[in-house]
Scaffold this motif. Sequence first.
Motif, PDB file in Angstrom:
ATOM      1  N   HIS A 172      -3.316  52.199  41.236  1.00 10.52           N
ATOM      2  CA  HIS A 172      -2.685  52.253  42.357  1.00 10.52           C
ATOM      3  C   HIS A 172      -1.304  51.479  42.295  1.00 10.52           C
ATOM      4  O   HIS A 172      -1.075  50.394  41.719  1.00 10.52           O
ATOM      5  N   VAL A 173      -0.537  52.151  43.273  1.00  3.97           N
ATOM      6  CA  VAL A 173       1.053  51.528  43.194  1.00  3.97           C
ATOM      7  C   VAL A 173       1.204  50.800  44.582  1.00  3.97           C
ATOM      8  O   VAL A 173       0.787  51.277  45.690  1.00  3.97           O
ATOM      9  N   PRO A 174       1.611  49.750  44.623  1.00 11.08           N
ATOM     10  CA  PRO A 174       1.833  48.793  45.892  1.00 11.08           C
ATOM     11  C   PRO A 174       2.629  49.748  46.897  1.00 11.08           C
ATOM     12  O   PRO A 174       3.804  50.260  46.556  1.00 11.08           O
ATOM     13  N   THR A 175       2.314  49.799  47.932  1.00  7.72           N
ATOM     14  CA  THR A 175       3.027  50.654  49.078  1.00  7.72           C
ATOM     15  C   THR A 175       3.835  50.086  50.165  1.00  7.72           C
ATOM     16  O   THR A 175       4.100  50.544  51.087  1.00  7.72           O
ATOM     17  N   GLY A 176       3.490  48.411  49.981  1.00  2.00           N
ATOM     18  CA  GLY A 176       4.126  47.797  51.112  1.00  2.00           C
ATOM     19  C   GLY A 176       3.133  47.410  52.126  1.00  2.00           C
ATOM     20  O   GLY A 176       1.791  47.485  52.059  1.00  2.00           O
ATOM     21  N   GLY A 177       3.690  46.866  53.218  1.00  2.00           N
ATOM     22  CA  GLY A 177       2.674  46.553  54.256  1.00  2.00           C
ATOM     23  C   GLY A 177       2.184  45.201  54.215  1.00  2.00           C
ATOM     24  O   GLY A 177       2.441  44.451  53.118  1.00  2.00           O
ATOM     25  N   PRO A 178       1.513  44.716  54.982  1.00  2.00           N
ATOM     26  CA  PRO A 178       0.960  43.098  54.761  1.00  2.00           C
ATOM     27  C   PRO A 178       0.036  42.876  53.597  1.00  2.00           C
ATOM     28  O   PRO A 178       0.041  41.864  53.335  1.00  2.00           O
ATOM     29  N   TRP A 179      -0.641  43.809  53.242  1.00  2.00           N
ATOM     30  CA  TRP A 179      -1.668  43.464  52.056  1.00  2.00           C
ATOM     31  C   TRP A 179      -1.072  44.510  50.860  1.00  2.00           C
ATOM     32  O   TRP A 179      -2.130  44.714  49.830  1.00  2.00           O
ATOM     33  N   SER A 180       0.037  44.740  50.581  1.00  2.00           N
ATOM     34  CA  SER A 180       0.744  45.288  49.268  1.00  2.00           C
ATOM     35  C   SER A 180       0.054  46.830  49.211  1.00  2.00           C
ATOM     36  O   SER A 180       0.950  47.580  48.798  1.00  2.00           O
ATOM     37  N   PHE A 181      -0.976  47.295  49.876  1.00  2.00           N
ATOM     38  CA  PHE A 181      -1.555  48.559  49.722  1.00  2.00           C
ATOM     39  C   PHE A 181      -1.900  49.052  51.039  1.00  2.00           C
ATOM     40  O   PHE A 181      -2.693  48.480  51.683  1.00  2.00           O
ATOM     41  N   TYR A 187      -0.279  56.503  43.042  1.00  2.00           N
ATOM     42  CA  TYR A 187      -0.824  56.261  41.719  1.00  2.00           C
ATOM     43  C   TYR A 187       0.364  56.435  40.722  1.00  2.00           C
ATOM     44  O   TYR A 187       1.096  56.842  40.758  1.00  2.00           O
ATOM     45  N   VAL A 188       0.114  55.427  39.468  1.00  2.00           N
ATOM     46  CA  VAL A 188       0.919  55.625  38.264  1.00  2.00           C
ATOM     47  C   VAL A 188      -0.225  55.555  36.942  1.00  2.00           C
ATOM     48  O   VAL A 188      -1.101  54.747  37.203  1.00  2.00           O
ATOM     49  N   ALA A 189       0.322  56.163  36.074  1.00  2.00           N
ATOM     50  CA  ALA A 189      -0.406  56.414  34.642  1.00  2.00           C
ATOM     51  C   ALA A 189      -0.386  54.564  34.294  1.00  2.00           C
ATOM     52  O   ALA A 189       0.516  53.829  34.295  1.00  2.00           O
ATOM     53  N   ALA A 190      -1.607  54.088  33.992  1.00  2.00           N
ATOM     54  CA  ALA A 190      -1.820  52.802  33.295  1.00  2.00           C
ATOM     55  C   ALA A 190      -0.974  52.918  31.805  1.00  2.00           C
ATOM     56  O   ALA A 190      -1.116  53.995  31.408  1.00  2.00           O
ATOM     57  N   PRO A 191      -0.639  51.665  31.639  1.00  2.67           N
ATOM     58  CA  PRO A 191      -0.104  51.684  30.211  1.00  2.67           C
ATOM     59  C   PRO A 191      -1.097  51.639  29.013  1.00  2.67           C
ATOM     60  O   PRO A 191      -1.199  50.291  28.316  1.00  2.67           O
ATOM     61  N   GLU A 192      -1.765  52.654  28.759  1.00  2.00           N
ATOM     62  CA  GLU A 192      -2.647  52.566  27.642  1.00  2.00           C
ATOM     63  C   GLU A 192      -2.601  54.036  27.123  1.00  2.00           C
ATOM     64  O   GLU A 192      -2.481  55.010  27.687  1.00  2.00           O
TER      65      GLU A 192
END
Length: 389
Positions: A172-181, A187-192
């Motif tokens: 999941h990608v942080p989208t802002g707001g008081p709790w980051s999400f 979404y973003v691909a994981a570095p694996e």
Amino acid sequence: MTSTSSTSTITARELNRATLARQLLLRREPLGVGDAVRRLLALQTQQPASPYLALWNRLDGFDPAELDAAFTDRTLVKATLLRITLHTVHCDDYRTVREAMQPTLYASRLGYRFAAAGLTPADAAELEPGLLEFAARPRSNGELAGWLAERVGTEKKDGAWWGLRSYAPLVHVPTGGPWSFEYSPSYVAAPEGRFSSEPEAAEAARAALRVLVLRYLHGFGPASVADIAQFAMVQRARVRAVLKELGETLEVIAGPEGRTLYDVHAGPRPPADTPAPPRLLPMWDSVLLAYDDRSRVIPPEYRKLVTRVNGDVLPTLLIDGYVAGVWRPVADGIEATAFHDLPDAAWDALAEEAHTLLAFLADRDRSVYSRYAHWWTKLPAGQTRVLPG
């Protein structure tokens, strides 16, 4: 293979204190958020505020901005992992946890709604590389579902996205707001990378589960086969095989009611009379969900009260190391409902915690958990007080 050694016993109360010690609930520790999450292994994150409140309960001088930054630079990542639910883990642990979970993710996500849409694991293998390439930069739910619709058709799109958003390595990608999400994720691909063959993937899953079992025992032990299997949602046979392989690197302990427990050597096991301060645990706190036998923290008579019919786990009062009730913010403070009478000293200590919590929430969101207020009308009457800020 060598067998484990059996030399000790543990009582129910000692088991409770061992759990609290490893989950940083006997005292707040002076740790950074990255080190803390590595120590704790994983934080339940279905509700965006919960990892913040989990760390507030555990860390001395916790600064929520440090957690914001860790999510932004992906030192910590949020993804569908253990028990096929949202968790926060350290980036260094993400691949291990995913690989240990891979057989479960394969069976549950590619064998249910994905399959019902007329898609096969071979389709997933064909779609996944392109999906991850498309998600090399942050993408919304709608964008990813739309990408799939172009390839499988609109009728199969929902089933395809339901399976792949958990099965594919997406975070999941942080989208802002008081709790980051927010509740609507990006979404973003994981570095694996991905394994080139099924045998390679199967061996990676076995090796990863060995690591995960050891990390689990460090963070949550001592624990039984059923506890470990419940934590990761893996088959008990896989757990037994790993425990056999680990052999004398583990200690076997005779637990309450004749249960066989496993632990790392020299894992902290404080005395039964070790003081346990009160805590205001968040929804879905990991310490409430990481075991098959949850009586080490939740009295059996209270389990159905704090875990609702749809699986929601309410924010709980922890008194003397055990769940004793629930809490929620209200206009005048923190409303605490105890399921049994508490002594004045416990209420005084809870009031101190509530005062600090309200100051913490004031800078973020005083209405946290308000969308779950309907559950309180279904709870039995208890000893309720509003603890002011």
